[in-house]
Each structure stands twice: as C-alpha cells, then as structure tokens.
Enzyme design. Sequence first.
Site, PDB file in Angstrom:
ATOM      1  N   TYR A  30      31.304 -49.658   7.537  1.00  0.00           N
ATOM      2  CA  TYR A  30      29.981 -49.976   8.109  1.00  0.00           C
ATOM      3  C   TYR A  30      29.987 -51.221   8.982  1.00  0.00           C
ATOM      4  O   TYR A  30      28.916 -51.723   9.334  1.00  0.00           O
ATOM      5  CB  TYR A  30      28.950 -50.217   6.993  1.00  0.00           C
ATOM      6  N   TYR A  55      28.751 -51.317  -4.181  1.00  0.00           N
ATOM      7  CA  TYR A  55      29.548 -50.498  -3.258  1.00  0.00           C
ATOM      8  C   TYR A  55      30.891 -51.167  -2.946  1.00  0.00           C
ATOM      9  O   TYR A  55      31.406 -51.063  -1.839  1.00  0.00           O
ATOM     10  CB  TYR A  55      28.749 -50.193  -1.980  1.00  0.00           C
ATOM     11  N   GLY A  97      17.007 -49.001  -1.807  1.00  0.00           N
ATOM     12  CA  GLY A  97      17.150 -49.353  -0.393  1.00  0.00           C
ATOM     13  C   GLY A  97      16.854 -50.777  -0.004  1.00  0.00           C
ATOM     14  O   GLY A  97      17.121 -51.165   1.142  1.00  0.00           O
ATOM     15  N   CYS A 142      48.148 -49.630   6.040  1.00  0.00           N
ATOM     16  CA  CYS A 142      48.641 -49.191   7.341  1.00  0.00           C
ATOM     17  C   CYS A 142      47.569 -48.436   8.111  1.00  0.00           C
ATOM     18  O   CYS A 142      47.671 -47.222   8.329  1.00  0.00           O
ATOM     19  CB  CYS A 142      49.891 -48.343   7.150  1.00  0.00           C
ATOM     20  N   GLU A 143      46.517 -49.134   8.461  1.00  0.00           N
ATOM     21  CA  GLU A 143      45.397 -48.595   9.247  1.00  0.00           C
ATOM     22  C   GLU A 143      44.838 -49.757  10.059  1.00  0.00           C
ATOM     23  O   GLU A 143      44.642 -50.851   9.511  1.00  0.00           O
ATOM     24  CB  GLU A 143      44.253 -48.112   8.331  1.00  0.00           C
TER      25      GLU A 143
HETATM   26  N1  LLP Z   1      18.602 -43.688  -4.445  1.00  0.00           N
HETATM   27  C1  LLP Z   1      19.258 -42.826  -3.654  1.00  0.00           C
HETATM   28  C2  LLP Z   1      18.843 -41.428  -3.609  1.00  0.00           C
HETATM   29  C3  LLP Z   1      20.350 -43.289  -2.874  1.00  0.00           C
HETATM   30  O1  LLP Z   1      20.995 -42.432  -2.078  1.00  0.00           O
HETATM   31  C4  LLP Z   1      20.734 -44.635  -2.937  1.00  0.00           C
HETATM   32  C5  LLP Z   1      21.863 -45.140  -2.156  1.00  0.00           C
HETATM   33  C6  LLP Z   1      20.015 -45.503  -3.804  1.00  0.00           C
HETATM   34  C7  LLP Z   1      18.939 -44.989  -4.528  1.00  0.00           C
HETATM   35  C8  LLP Z   1      20.349 -46.955  -3.951  1.00  0.00           C
HETATM   36  O2  LLP Z   1      20.167 -47.620  -2.762  1.00  0.00           O
HETATM   37  P1  LLP Z   1      20.285 -49.222  -2.696  1.00  0.00           P
HETATM   38  O3  LLP Z   1      19.145 -49.794  -3.508  1.00  0.00           O
HETATM   39  O4  LLP Z   1      21.585 -49.600  -3.257  1.00  0.00           O
HETATM   40  O5  LLP Z   1      20.167 -49.528  -1.256  1.00  0.00           O
HETATM   41  N2  LLP Z   1      27.876 -47.525   0.519  1.00  0.00           N
HETATM   42  C9  LLP Z   1      26.805 -48.078   1.340  1.00  0.00           C
HETATM   43  C10 LLP Z   1      25.445 -47.814   0.742  1.00  0.00           C
HETATM   44  C11 LLP Z   1      25.201 -46.367   0.458  1.00  0.00           C
HETATM   45  C12 LLP Z   1      23.867 -46.101  -0.192  1.00  0.00           C
HETATM   46  C13 LLP Z   1      23.805 -44.723  -0.727  1.00  0.00           C
HETATM   47  N3  LLP Z   1      22.584 -44.399  -1.393  1.00  0.00           N
HETATM   48  C14 LLP Z   1      27.065 -49.577   1.536  1.00  0.00           C
HETATM   49  O6  LLP Z   1      28.047 -50.074   1.019  1.00  0.00           O
HETATM   50  O7  LLP Z   1      26.282 -50.241   2.218  1.00  0.00           O
END
Ligand code: LLP
Length: 424
Positions: A317, A374, A239, A345-346
């Site tokens: 987002y 991502y 996160g 086409c969106e």
């Molecule tokens: N652990 C769990 C249980 C998660 O659900 C996630 C991300 C992570 C770790 C890794 O989180 P990070 O360190 O990358 O923040 N597609 C979205 C982000 C979705 C995150 C989903 N879960 C974007 O492009 O911002």
Amino acid sequence: MHHFSYSGGRLHCEGVDLAAVAAAVGTPCYVYSSATLVRHARVIADAFRGQSVMVAYSVKANGNLAVLATLAGQGCGADVVSGGELLRARKAGIPAAKIVFSGVGKTAAEMTLALEQGIHQFNVESAAELRLLSEVAAKLGREAPVALRVNPDVAAGGHPNISTGKSGDKFGVPWGEAEALYAEAASLPGIRAVAVDVHIGSQIGDLAPMRAAFEKVVGLALRLREQGHAISRIDVGGGLGIPYKEGDAPAPPSDYAAMISEVVAGHGFEIILEPGRVIAGNAGVMLTTALYEKEAPDRTFLIIDAGMNDLIRPALYGAHHDILPLAEPGPGHPLKTYDVVGPICESTDKFASGRAMPAVKAGERLAFMSAGAYGAVLSSAYNARSLVPEVLVDGDRYEIVRRRPNFEESIGLEKVPAWLTTVA
Ligand code: LLP
C-alpha cells in the site's frame, strides 16, 4: 496514545526494554503492548457509553491468541472472516454470541461451523451466499441471524487497495438490489434478517464519507422496517484511521462515536462496531536489526534483517511506518537519508525511500512503529524465511506468544513423494 517511549535513552514497551526483547527473541519480531490494547478497547467502549453497542474486534487486524484473549478480557466480541478466525476467537474466550461473520466467500462448511457455534450474525454479501446459507441452516434445523452487507457506493479509505464501499468493489450487495434481497430473505427458510451492515474501507481519517454511508444505511433500515422486516441492528463496520506519522490527525474515536450516535440513534438500533486497526495498530512494533549499509551512486541503502514477508504494508500500500532506533540518538547525532530495504529478492522489498533518519550502524536495532495491525497476520515464509515471532508485554514482563518455528517445523507439512526417493 500508546505505551512505547524512550526511558533512560532506550525505547521501552511499557516497562520492558525493547533491546532486551530483541536480544532474547532475535529479530525480526513483533512486540505488542497489553496496556495499549486495553486502553484502545476502553476508549472505544467509553466513547459509546450509554448507547446499545457491541464491539466486535476485527480479528484480521491481529489474530494472535494472546491479543484476542487480552481483548476478550475487555468484553470485546469478534468480527471474523473465516472458520479459522472464528475458531481462534472462540479459543481465546470470545463467546459465540459476540461474533459476527463477514466476508464475500463463506463456504458451506464455514456456515455450518458458525451455525453450530451459534454466532450473533452473518454479514451476507450476495444473493448466492444468502441462498446457500438458507439451505445450510434449514438442513441443520437452525435459523441464521442475517445482515446484508450493502455497498453504499461511497468512496473512502487510505489507499485504493483498502477502499471497499464503491460500486465496482467486490464487497457488499449493490445498493439498488438490497431491498429486493431483503424481501427474498424474508421468504427463505432458515434466514432471519435482523440487521443492515456496511463497511466502506480502512484507514479512514475523515468522517464525512462514513457519515454519508451511515445515513444511507439508516434510511434503508427504516424503509425495511416499514416493509415489515424486524431490523434491530446496524453494523457500521470498522475503518477508523490511526496516526502513522507526525502531522497525521485522523478523527478521534470520540468524534466517530458522536457522529454515529447522531446518525443512528433515536431508532432503537443496536450498533455493532468492527474496529481493527484503531485497537491494534499503535499497540505493536516490529523490531529489526540493521545488517549493512550499501552505497549506490545516487543513494544509500540501509539493509535490515526484516523483509516484506514480515511486514508487507509498505510494499502493498506504499504505507509509511516510522522507524526508530532502540537506542535514543543523543543531541547532535547525525541524520542520514536512506532507502530502507530488506533481504527479499524483490524490488518491492522496500520499507522507505529517501527517509531522513538518525544515522544507523550495522548491528543497531530499530523499531517499525504502528505495526500492530496488518503486520504479523500478513507475514509469510517467502524466501524460506521463518515466520516472524510475536511477543506480548504486560507491565514489566513479557512472553513470546508465537515463537519462531525451527527449520524442521517450517518444512514439517511438506513431503517428497516416494517416486522421487525410490531408485528404479
Ligand atoms: N470489517 C470489515 C468487513 C473489514 O473488511 C475490515 C477490514 C474491518 C472491519 C476492519 O477495518 P479496520 O478497522 O481495521 O480499518 N491490510 C490493510 C487493511 C485491510 C482492511 C481489510 N478490512 C492495511 O494494512 O492497511
């Protein structure tokens, strides 16, 4: 810190001229920097030096085999959310003993695979999942090491679509039910509760909500120990946010590590981290080519050859990605304000609205910065476009690590039933 910068007026990834990659591979394509991936993995490991910590890179951020192999080489484990991610991590050389399995919808088949592989931990998200895991493990004669992912009811995250730790989100066991579920876990065959897990969202720049969640979780873990559960690990999820544009100043990994050690240390817990974006985000760019300029009464559209199918973060987002020309604009180069859009086409196929940037001519190449997390993983073949290729740079060499499929490959899984081709 990342390894994308202008040198001799041309944007480079490490020692590689990105215009040369664009010419050889075609656009759109993703380019990743090995040195940046390695650096980020080391920064995190160093920040936690002296603590008992396992870095389980979150495969969902970027699951390319070459990226995973690079991180495996740095000693990273993996946080996976499907059998597919588990197999990818294993194929890239990540030992099963360093894999944690998260996600709200694990199937019995995925549980079986993970048990047979002997993973480090299942992060269980509901009572029903816990009971099924017990059945599956008992049938196999195995014991599943389990954390319950708890929902601490703390809001965080860069966007409502990536906030996961609030009551009402589908993630985690409701806070008030956690202790009862640990008690049930202790009575279930095939289950060994070893940890408490939490993950409250993504692109979090402010450590306060994380601290609040982790303090609750450590309190819970200590109560569980008093109740006789052998809790030896705290999984703090991922996160941590990254800078996407000038002025962004998310908490650095050093502050994050200091906060965690303050909250978690002193009780002998192993700490599990699940970083995704902070490792891969600034280690990748997406290259694209400007196709057309189109004047509307109130705006100028810059139409590029990448679409929301290649990079969906802005559409999904409202995410910002800096867009840099591969040829460095000289002094006095005019600025122009564009709506930057793709060919899909969106109406949501829009990367930027009213973005002031160096004026661009058709045929010029551009880089979407901070697209390593991502990005390619969320790409699709919508509008029958080819899946976007990926390139890994290492010093002054590069390799295509996922090539663009040709038309036959793109339709290779499809079939027209005989009844449509047989003339009656
Ligand atoms: N652990 C769990 C249980 C998660 O659900 C996630 C991300 C992570 C770790 C890794 O989180 P990070 O360190 O990358 O923040 N597609 C979205 C982000 C979705 C995150 C989903 N879960 C974007 O492009 O911002």
